[in-house]
Write an enzyme that holds these catalytic residues in place. Structure first.
Site, PDB file in Angstrom:
ATOM      1  CD  GLN A  12      -3.010   0.541   2.379  1.00 16.37           C
ATOM      2  OE1 GLN A  12      -3.263  -0.487   2.765  1.00 16.37           O
ATOM      3  NE2 GLN A  12      -3.590   1.610   2.694  1.00 16.37           N
ATOM      4  CB  SER A  94       2.743  -4.434   4.181  1.00 18.10           C
ATOM      5  OG  SER A  94       1.748  -4.287   4.990  1.00 18.10           O
ATOM      6  CG  LEU A  95      -1.390  -5.334  -0.557  1.00 19.68           C
ATOM      7  CD1 LEU A  95      -2.597  -6.157   0.043  1.00 19.68           C
ATOM      8  CD2 LEU A  95      -1.706  -4.072  -1.022  1.00 19.68           C
ATOM      9  NE  ARG A 119      -2.892  -7.216   5.278  1.00 18.62           N
ATOM     10  CZ  ARG A 119      -2.070  -6.413   4.901  1.00 18.62           C
ATOM     11  NH1 ARG A 119      -2.591  -5.440   4.263  1.00 18.62           N
ATOM     12  NH2 ARG A 119      -1.029  -6.277   5.469  1.00 18.62           N
ATOM     13  CG  HIS A 205       2.930  -3.074   9.490  1.00 22.76           C
ATOM     14  ND1 HIS A 205       2.841  -4.780   9.198  1.00 22.76           N
ATOM     15  CD2 HIS A 205       3.008  -2.623   8.238  1.00 22.76           C
ATOM     16  CE1 HIS A 205       2.786  -4.703   8.060  1.00 22.76           C
ATOM     17  NE2 HIS A 205       2.719  -3.596   7.196  1.00 22.76           N
ATOM     18  CD  GLN A 254       1.755  -8.557   6.584  1.00 26.22           C
ATOM     19  OE1 GLN A 254       0.694  -8.051   6.454  1.00 26.22           O
ATOM     20  NE2 GLN A 254       2.327  -9.157   5.243  1.00 26.22           N
TER      21      GLN A 254
END
Length: 323
Positions: A12, A94-95, A119, A205, A254
């Site tokens: 993202q 991440s994503l 999510r 996070h 995560q």
């Protein structure tokens, strides 16, 4: 490709209005990915990617599915994973870890796009329940940053933690307003070259995302993960994800844990990888890899000119081998 290659996928923040439109118009393989996303989600995500408006694309409930779709559409336009030969590993930031899992064949694209849509919804809801922010720290290594976050938490009683270890000279912190403000002050006192507040309303996070993590755990229960010979490196541990339960636990953790991007890249280089190929919008990860391992080849693919250049490269290599 004959040499070892690692595929990496952005997260993202790499999105932009108009992304993927040229691929959609040029390559049937890319068009089919966007069409599948629209069908799986029950609305025209492709329109949000191609036309915006920017506010709608930047809404995390849309952004995550949009970046995943754009990344996998690019991969298909390039010819899919089969044209890479020896893939040492795949990873995403991440994503982008979800894109990596699709590329490796561990999860279907339809399941992944629905999962990241959920999510995004869960993270947006968590951010509304417990608002926060993020800041990028430049020119200071990780240990004093972590110390500053810990001190700021003790002084303010507010959550503030390291969110992303992006490069030796770029770390992102995440947390509640008072804690984040105090951490920024302490980090500047410790000699950071620059601290930049990010234009986000969700503190990713860190512990503010606990409710999103629990919701994601429930969502993952109904998702099937398949076996694959392509290794996937997880964000949380920077190690290979082997079993389905490892993947589920990784994806839950995560959301509230820092992204170990520096360890991921260095570990990949230690495997003998000489080429990193970033697949998706922009070239954020390519630039981070340059700061972590400057002697490797870095390729960014995310539009028609870069896909065309990639296809010419593969055709030339096959011709040279006499394939």
């Amino acid at each position: 490709m004959s040499e070892k290659v690692a595929l990496i996928f952005p997260g993202q923040g790499s999105q932009y209005v108009g992304m993927g439109l040229d691929l959609y118009e040029q390559y049937p393989e890319a068009r089919s990915v966007f069409d599948e996303a629209d069908s799986a989600l029950g609305f025209t995500l492709s329109r949000v990617c191609f036309e915006g408006p920017e506010e709608e694309l930047n809404d995390t409930i849309n952004t995550q599915a949009a970046v995943l779709t754009m990344s996998l559409a690019t991969l298909q336009a390039m010819g899919g994973v089969q044209q890479f030969g020896q893939i040492s590993s795949v990873a995403g930031h991440s994503l982008g870890e979800y894109s990596a899992l699709v590329a490796a064949g561990r999860i279907s694209f339809a399941d992944a796009v629905r999962l990241v849509r959920e999510r995004g919804r869960l993270m947006k809801e968590a951010g509304e329940r417990r608002p926060g922010g993020m800041a990028a720290v430049l020119g200071l290594d990780g240990e004093p940053i972590a110390e500053a976050c810990l001190q700021a938490e003790k002084e303010t009683g507010a959550v503030v933690q390291v969110a992303n270890h992006n490069s030796p000279q770029q770390t992102v912190i995440s947390g509640e307003g008072k804690g984040l403000e105090r951490a920024v002050e302490l980090i500047k006192e410790k000699g950071a070259r620059q601290v930049v507040r990010l234009a986000v309303s969700i503190a990713s996070h860190c512990d503010l995302m606990e409710s999103a993590a629990e919701g994601l755990r429930d969502a993952l229960e109904g998702v099937a993960f398949r076996e694959s010979s392509i290794p996937v490196i997880g964000n949380v541990t920077a190690t290979f994800l082997v079993h389905a339960e490892d993947i589920r636990e990784e994806l839950v953790r995560q959301v509230i844990s820092p992204v170990q991007w520096v360890k991921t890249v260095r570990g990949t280089v230690d495997q003998g990888v000489k080429t990193f190929v970033e697949i998706g919008p922009k070239d954020t990860l390519t630039n981070l890899v340059k700061r972590i391992a400057s002697d490797v080849e870095r390729i960014s693919v995310g539009d028609v000119p870069s896909v065309d250049a990639w296809r010419r490269r593969i055709a030339h290599e096959r011709s040279a081998r006499g394939d």
